[in-house]
Scaffold this motif. Structure first.
Motif, mmCIF file in Angstrom:
data_model
loop_
_atom_site.group_PDB
_atom_site.id
_atom_site.type_symbol
_atom_site.label_atom_id
_atom_site.label_comp_id
_atom_site.label_asym_id
_atom_site.label_seq_id
_atom_site.Cartn_x
_atom_site.Cartn_y
_atom_site.Cartn_z
ATOM 1 N N VAL A 74 -26.443 69.344 -15.999
ATOM 2 C CA VAL A 74 -26.266 67.955 -15.590
ATOM 3 C C VAL A 74 -27.538 67.505 -14.884
ATOM 4 O O VAL A 74 -28.011 68.161 -13.953
ATOM 5 N N GLN A 75 -28.078 66.401 -15.348
ATOM 6 C CA GLN A 75 -29.320 65.870 -14.792
ATOM 7 C C GLN A 75 -29.002 64.581 -14.041
ATOM 8 O O GLN A 75 -28.181 63.768 -14.499
ATOM 9 N N PHE A 76 -29.636 64.395 -12.889
ATOM 10 C CA PHE A 76 -29.395 63.194 -12.089
ATOM 11 C C PHE A 76 -30.599 62.920 -11.216
ATOM 12 O O PHE A 76 -31.510 63.745 -11.104
ATOM 13 N N VAL A 77 -30.596 61.754 -10.595
ATOM 14 C CA VAL A 77 -31.667 61.357 -9.681
ATOM 15 C C VAL A 77 -31.103 61.321 -8.270
ATOM 16 O O VAL A 77 -30.050 60.733 -8.036
ATOM 17 N N VAL A 78 -31.805 61.976 -7.349
ATOM 18 C CA VAL A 78 -31.475 61.865 -5.928
ATOM 19 C C VAL A 78 -32.335 60.720 -5.399
ATOM 20 O O VAL A 78 -33.566 60.798 -5.405
ATOM 21 N N GLU A 79 -31.670 59.648 -4.995
ATOM 22 C CA GLU A 79 -32.361 58.439 -4.533
ATOM 23 C C GLU A 79 -32.953 58.652 -3.137
ATOM 24 O O GLU A 79 -32.659 59.640 -2.469
ATOM 25 N N THR A 80 -33.742 57.694 -2.694
ATOM 26 C CA THR A 80 -34.394 57.798 -1.390
ATOM 27 C C THR A 80 -33.404 57.780 -0.231
ATOM 28 O O THR A 80 -33.714 58.240 0.858
ATOM 29 N N ASP A 81 -32.192 57.265 -0.476
ATOM 30 C CA ASP A 81 -31.166 57.273 0.569
ATOM 31 C C ASP A 81 -30.237 58.485 0.433
ATOM 32 O O ASP A 81 -29.274 58.617 1.178
ATOM 33 N N GLY A 82 -30.520 59.373 -0.542
ATOM 34 C CA GLY A 82 -29.721 60.582 -0.732
ATOM 35 C C GLY A 82 -28.577 60.420 -1.718
ATOM 36 O O GLY A 82 -27.917 61.397 -2.069
ATOM 37 N N SER A 83 -28.345 59.198 -2.170
ATOM 38 C CA SER A 83 -27.273 58.986 -3.139
ATOM 39 C C SER A 83 -27.677 59.515 -4.515
ATOM 40 O O SER A 83 -28.849 59.739 -4.796
ATOM 41 N N ILE A 84 -26.680 59.699 -5.360
ATOM 42 C CA ILE A 84 -26.877 60.237 -6.701
ATOM 43 C C ILE A 84 -26.783 59.095 -7.706
ATOM 44 O O ILE A 84 -25.868 58.268 -7.620
ATOM 45 N N SER A 85 -27.707 59.056 -8.678
ATOM 46 C CA SER A 85 -27.660 58.032 -9.723
ATOM 47 C C SER A 85 -28.095 58.638 -11.058
ATOM 48 O O SER A 85 -28.559 59.779 -11.119
ATOM 49 N N ASP A 86 -27.961 57.861 -12.096
ATOM 50 C CA ASP A 86 -28.416 58.224 -13.448
ATOM 51 C C ASP A 86 -27.918 59.606 -13.884
ATOM 52 O O ASP A 86 -28.682 60.422 -14.403
ATOM 53 N N VAL A 87 -26.640 59.859 -13.688
ATOM 54 C CA VAL A 87 -26.051 61.157 -14.029
ATOM 55 C C VAL A 87 -25.844 61.234 -15.537
ATOM 56 O O VAL A 87 -25.258 60.323 -16.132
ATOM 57 N N LYS A 88 -26.350 62.305 -16.137
ATOM 58 C CA LYS A 88 -26.170 62.507 -17.578
ATOM 59 C C LYS A 88 -26.203 63.995 -17.893
ATOM 60 O O LYS A 88 -26.671 64.810 -17.082
ATOM 61 N N ARG A 103 -18.374 64.207 -13.704
ATOM 62 C CA ARG A 103 -17.435 63.750 -12.669
ATOM 63 C C ARG A 103 -17.724 64.391 -11.322
ATOM 64 O O ARG A 103 -17.813 63.726 -10.300
ATOM 65 N N VAL A 104 -17.902 65.717 -11.329
ATOM 66 C CA VAL A 104 -18.096 66.430 -10.072
ATOM 67 C C VAL A 104 -19.447 66.080 -9.422
ATOM 68 O O VAL A 104 -19.547 65.993 -8.204
ATOM 69 N N VAL A 105 -20.465 65.820 -10.222
ATOM 70 C CA VAL A 105 -21.770 65.419 -9.665
ATOM 71 C C VAL A 105 -21.690 64.010 -9.093
ATOM 72 O O VAL A 105 -22.194 63.744 -8.004
ATOM 73 N N GLN A 106 -21.030 63.102 -9.794
ATOM 74 C CA GLN A 106 -20.913 61.729 -9.296
ATOM 75 C C GLN A 106 -20.115 61.658 -7.993
ATOM 76 O O GLN A 106 -20.316 60.743 -7.195
ATOM 77 N N ALA A 107 -19.246 62.629 -7.767
ATOM 78 C CA ALA A 107 -18.418 62.638 -6.553
ATOM 79 C C ALA A 107 -19.106 63.313 -5.367
ATOM 80 O O ALA A 107 -18.544 63.353 -4.274
ATOM 81 N N MET A 108 -20.296 63.842 -5.565
ATOM 82 C CA MET A 108 -20.994 64.566 -4.485
ATOM 83 C C MET A 108 -21.315 63.660 -3.306
ATOM 84 O O MET A 108 -21.570 62.471 -3.483
ATOM 85 N N PRO A 109 -21.347 64.254 -2.107
ATOM 86 C CA PRO A 109 -21.817 63.482 -0.944
ATOM 87 C C PRO A 109 -23.326 63.259 -1.054
ATOM 88 O O PRO A 109 -23.986 63.870 -1.905
ATOM 89 N N LYS A 110 -23.853 62.417 -0.191
ATOM 90 C CA LYS A 110 -25.297 62.152 -0.201
ATOM 91 C C LYS A 110 -26.077 63.421 0.124
ATOM 92 O O LYS A 110 -25.666 64.214 0.957
ATOM 93 N N TRP A 111 -27.202 63.572 -0.534
ATOM 94 C CA TRP A 111 -28.108 64.692 -0.318
ATOM 95 C C TRP A 111 -29.180 64.295 0.695
ATOM 96 O O TRP A 111 -29.343 63.122 1.021
ATOM 97 N N THR A 112 -29.929 65.283 1.172
ATOM 98 C CA THR A 112 -31.152 65.004 1.925
ATOM 99 C C THR A 112 -32.201 64.721 0.864
ATOM 100 O O THR A 112 -32.425 65.560 -0.017
ATOM 101 N N PRO A 113 -32.828 63.546 0.874
ATOM 102 C CA PRO A 113 -33.757 63.203 -0.202
ATOM 103 C C PRO A 113 -35.012 64.079 -0.210
ATOM 104 O O PRO A 113 -35.364 64.697 0.794
ATOM 105 N N GLY A 114 -35.674 64.099 -1.359
ATOM 106 C CA GLY A 114 -36.909 64.860 -1.501
ATOM 107 C C GLY A 114 -38.096 64.104 -0.915
ATOM 108 O O GLY A 114 -38.040 62.895 -0.709
#
Length: 134
Positions: A74-88, A103-114
């Motif tokens: 599963v590939q996704f983007v961790v945004e600058t605010d830690g949210s997850i987007s562009d899940v595919k 589904r499980v990736v989209q439900a993740m809590p915010k990450w610490t951004p890179g």
């Protein structure tokens, strides 16, 4: 007088909405990095990510019935605010397993951004999710 007040409030609301949309669009137009100085991190690190996946993945009934196993990427983007987007799904296994991975990736809590060169940036991340019947 009520009409003038209502029109003023509507105009203010429209301006605020347009400004908010501009902020979202400008963040989405920022470059997405593949390699960075500091990778994004799930809250609590890798052990917490593994625990999250173990506790939240629900093996799809049809895949279980057909005894389908595999590793979904599963590939996704961790945004600058830690949210997850562009899940595919980058590597498919079976339709219901792929959907569960998303589904499980989209439900993740915010990450610490890179970070790259000291600046918080958008980072593309690929997560292997292994579906195994035991």
């Amino acid at each position: 007088m009520k009409k003038l007040f209502l029109m003023s409030v509507m105009a203010l609301f429209c301006l605020m909405t347009a400004n908010a949309q501009k902020t979202v669009v400008s963040e989405k137009n920022q470059k997405v990095y593949d390699t960075v100085d500091q990778l994004p991190e799930f809250p609590g690190g890798m052990p917490a990510l593994i625990s999250y996946l173990q506790n939240n993945i629900k093996y799809p009934k049809d895949a279980e019935k057909q005894k389908v196993e595999g590793r979904v990427l599963v590939q996704f983007v961790v945004e600058t605010d830690g949210s997850i987007s562009d899940v595919k799904v980058a590597k498919e296994v079976f339709p219901s397993l792929d959907a569960e991975g998303i589904r499980v990736v989209q439900a993740m809590p915010k990450w610490t951004p890179g970070k790259h060169k000291g600046k918080i940036v958008r980072v593309q991340y690929t997560l292997p999710i292994v579906f195994s019947l035991k």
